[in-house]
Scaffold this motif. Structure first.
Motif, PDB file in Angstrom:
ATOM      1  N   VAL A 155      49.020  15.112  36.618  1.00 17.80           N
ATOM      2  CA  VAL A 155      48.178  16.231  36.213  1.00 17.80           C
ATOM      3  C   VAL A 155      46.945  15.666  35.541  1.00 17.80           C
ATOM      4  N   SER A 156      45.784  16.020  36.072  1.00 16.40           N
ATOM      5  CA  SER A 156      44.523  15.605  35.472  1.00 16.40           C
ATOM      6  C   SER A 156      43.854  16.828  34.868  1.00 16.40           C
ATOM      7  N   LEU A 157      43.582  16.748  33.570  1.00 19.80           N
ATOM      8  CA  LEU A 157      42.806  17.804  32.922  1.00 19.80           C
ATOM      9  C   LEU A 157      41.340  17.471  33.111  1.00 19.80           C
ATOM     10  N   VAL A 158      40.625  18.396  33.717  1.00 15.84           N
ATOM     11  CA  VAL A 158      39.201  18.199  33.985  1.00 15.84           C
ATOM     12  C   VAL A 158      38.410  19.289  33.267  1.00 15.84           C
ATOM     13  N   TRP A 159      37.204  18.976  32.918  1.00 10.61           N
ATOM     14  CA  TRP A 159      36.393  19.921  32.142  1.00 10.61           C
ATOM     15  C   TRP A 159      35.147  20.385  32.888  1.00 10.61           C
ATOM     16  N   GLU A 160      34.964  19.902  34.096  1.00 14.35           N
ATOM     17  CA  GLU A 160      33.882  20.355  34.954  1.00 14.35           C
ATOM     18  C   GLU A 160      34.482  20.755  36.288  1.00 14.35           C
ATOM     19  N   PRO A 161      34.255  21.926  36.770  1.00 12.92           N
ATOM     20  CA  PRO A 161      33.458  22.953  36.110  1.00 12.92           C
ATOM     21  C   PRO A 161      34.206  23.543  34.924  1.00 12.92           C
ATOM     22  N   LYS A 162      33.437  23.945  33.948  1.00  8.31           N
ATOM     23  CA  LYS A 162      34.003  24.548  32.750  1.00  8.31           C
ATOM     24  C   LYS A 162      34.655  25.886  33.113  1.00  8.31           C
ATOM     25  N   TRP A 163      35.819  26.146  32.496  1.00  5.96           N
ATOM     26  CA  TRP A 163      36.494  27.409  32.754  1.00  5.96           C
ATOM     27  C   TRP A 163      35.732  28.545  32.076  1.00  5.96           C
ATOM     28  N   SER A 164      35.719  29.690  32.726  1.00  4.06           N
ATOM     29  CA  SER A 164      35.187  30.916  32.128  1.00  4.06           C
ATOM     30  C   SER A 164      36.036  32.073  32.639  1.00  4.06           C
ATOM     31  N   PRO A 165      35.990  33.211  31.965  1.00  2.00           N
ATOM     32  CA  PRO A 165      36.768  34.366  32.433  1.00  2.00           C
ATOM     33  C   PRO A 165      36.433  34.796  33.860  1.00  2.00           C
ATOM     34  N   ALA A 166      35.287  34.408  34.364  1.00  4.55           N
ATOM     35  CA  ALA A 166      34.917  34.752  35.740  1.00  4.55           C
ATOM     36  C   ALA A 166      35.859  34.100  36.756  1.00  4.55           C
ATOM     37  N   ARG A 167      36.580  33.069  36.359  1.00  2.00           N
ATOM     38  CA  ARG A 167      37.519  32.389  37.262  1.00  2.00           C
ATOM     39  C   ARG A 167      38.828  33.160  37.432  1.00  2.00           C
ATOM     40  N   MET A 168      39.097  34.121  36.567  1.00  2.00           N
ATOM     41  CA  MET A 168      40.339  34.897  36.657  1.00  2.00           C
ATOM     42  C   MET A 168      40.308  35.804  37.872  1.00  2.00           C
ATOM     43  N   ASN A 169      41.489  36.028  38.455  1.00  2.00           N
ATOM     44  CA  ASN A 169      41.549  37.003  39.544  1.00  2.00           C
ATOM     45  C   ASN A 169      41.832  38.395  38.957  1.00  2.00           C
ATOM     46  N   ASP A 170      41.817  39.387  39.823  1.00  2.00           N
ATOM     47  CA  ASP A 170      42.000  40.770  39.364  1.00  2.00           C
ATOM     48  C   ASP A 170      43.364  40.993  38.716  1.00  2.00           C
ATOM     49  N   ARG A 171      44.390  40.323  39.232  1.00  2.00           N
ATOM     50  CA  ARG A 171      45.724  40.489  38.654  1.00  2.00           C
ATOM     51  C   ARG A 171      45.745  40.020  37.200  1.00  2.00           C
ATOM     52  N   ALA A 172      45.080  38.913  36.898  1.00  2.00           N
ATOM     53  CA  ALA A 172      45.015  38.418  35.520  1.00  2.00           C
ATOM     54  C   ALA A 172      44.270  39.413  34.629  1.00  2.00           C
ATOM     55  N   ARG A 173      43.188  39.938  35.132  1.00  2.00           N
ATOM     56  CA  ARG A 173      42.419  40.916  34.340  1.00  2.00           C
ATOM     57  C   ARG A 173      43.254  42.151  34.020  1.00  2.00           C
ATOM     58  N   GLU A 174      44.020  42.619  35.011  1.00  2.00           N
ATOM     59  CA  GLU A 174      44.868  43.788  34.793  1.00  2.00           C
ATOM     60  C   GLU A 174      45.969  43.504  33.776  1.00  2.00           C
ATOM     61  N   GLU A 175      46.578  42.325  33.862  1.00  2.00           N
ATOM     62  CA  GLU A 175      47.623  41.970  32.896  1.00  2.00           C
ATOM     63  C   GLU A 175      47.060  41.925  31.476  1.00  2.00           C
ATOM     64  N   ILE A 176      45.890  41.351  31.327  1.00  2.00           N
ATOM     65  CA  ILE A 176      45.273  41.261  29.997  1.00  2.00           C
ATOM     66  C   ILE A 176      44.921  42.647  29.479  1.00  2.00           C
ATOM     67  N   ARG A 177      44.364  43.499  30.341  1.00  2.00           N
ATOM     68  CA  ARG A 177      44.045  44.874  29.926  1.00  2.00           C
ATOM     69  C   ARG A 177      45.307  45.624  29.509  1.00  2.00           C
ATOM     70  N   ALA A 178      46.372  45.452  30.267  1.00  2.00           N
ATOM     71  CA  ALA A 178      47.626  46.141  29.949  1.00  2.00           C
ATOM     72  C   ALA A 178      48.156  45.685  28.593  1.00  2.00           C
ATOM     73  N   ARG A 179      48.074  44.403  28.306  1.00  2.00           N
ATOM     74  CA  ARG A 179      48.526  43.887  26.999  1.00  2.00           C
ATOM     75  C   ARG A 179      47.675  44.443  25.861  1.00  2.00           C
ATOM     76  N   GLN A 180      46.385  44.561  26.111  1.00  2.00           N
ATOM     77  CA  GLN A 180      45.491  45.085  25.061  1.00  2.00           C
ATOM     78  C   GLN A 180      45.781  46.544  24.786  1.00  2.00           C
ATOM     79  N   ARG A 181      46.142  47.309  25.817  1.00  2.00           N
ATOM     80  CA  ARG A 181      46.462  48.723  25.617  1.00  2.00           C
ATOM     81  C   ARG A 181      47.719  48.894  24.774  1.00  2.00           C
ATOM     82  N   LEU A 182      48.639  47.927  24.870  1.00  2.00           N
ATOM     83  CA  LEU A 182      49.893  48.010  24.112  1.00  2.00           C
ATOM     84  C   LEU A 182      49.707  47.661  22.647  1.00  2.00           C
ATOM     85  N   MET A 183      48.618  47.029  22.317  1.00  2.00           N
ATOM     86  CA  MET A 183      48.399  46.606  20.932  1.00  2.00           C
ATOM     87  C   MET A 183      47.921  47.741  20.060  1.00  2.00           C
TER      88      MET A 183
END
Length: 104
Positions: free
Chosen positions: A76-104
């Motif tokens: 496993v190589s940890l690389v820093w380029e390209p830098k990660w950003s939320p734009a790399r998430m797919n729609d399923r990840a966005r939905e999971e995060i939104r669902a967790r925020q609604r529960l808080m």
């Protein structure tokens, strides 16, 4: 299913412990390469450099990938380029995060 596809599927079981979403949906895995004789190479990043859970995530990646039939060794190589950003998430990840925020 070929070995590379099986590895991607196995990586979907690895959860980023701080965000609670798998590392594939988060867009943290950049490349999966299968070499001869059961050797896999994973290029990935983390949401932030210096993540305090980096060792745990890498350990979980190695465990998930070595569970794939035919894979005995994982680099496993940890690389820093390209830098990660939320734009790399797919729609399923966005939905999971939104669902967790609604529960808080």
């Amino acid at each position: 299913m070929n070995t590379e596809d099986a590895i991607w599927t196995a990586l979907e079981e690895v959860i980023d412990p701080e965000i609670g979403v798998n590392i594939v949906d988060l867009g943290l895995v950049y490349e999966v390469e299968v070499e001869d004789q059961g050797h896999a190479k994973i290029d990935m990043t983390l949401t932030i450099p210096g993540c305090p859970l980096a060792d745990d995530i890498v350990k979980n990646v190695k465990e998930a990938v070595t569970a794939v039939p035919g894979i005995q060794e994982v680099d496993v190589s940890l690389v820093w380029e390209p830098k990660w950003s939320p734009a790399r998430m797919n729609d399923r990840a966005r939905e999971e995060i939104r669902a967790r925020q609604r529960l808080m």
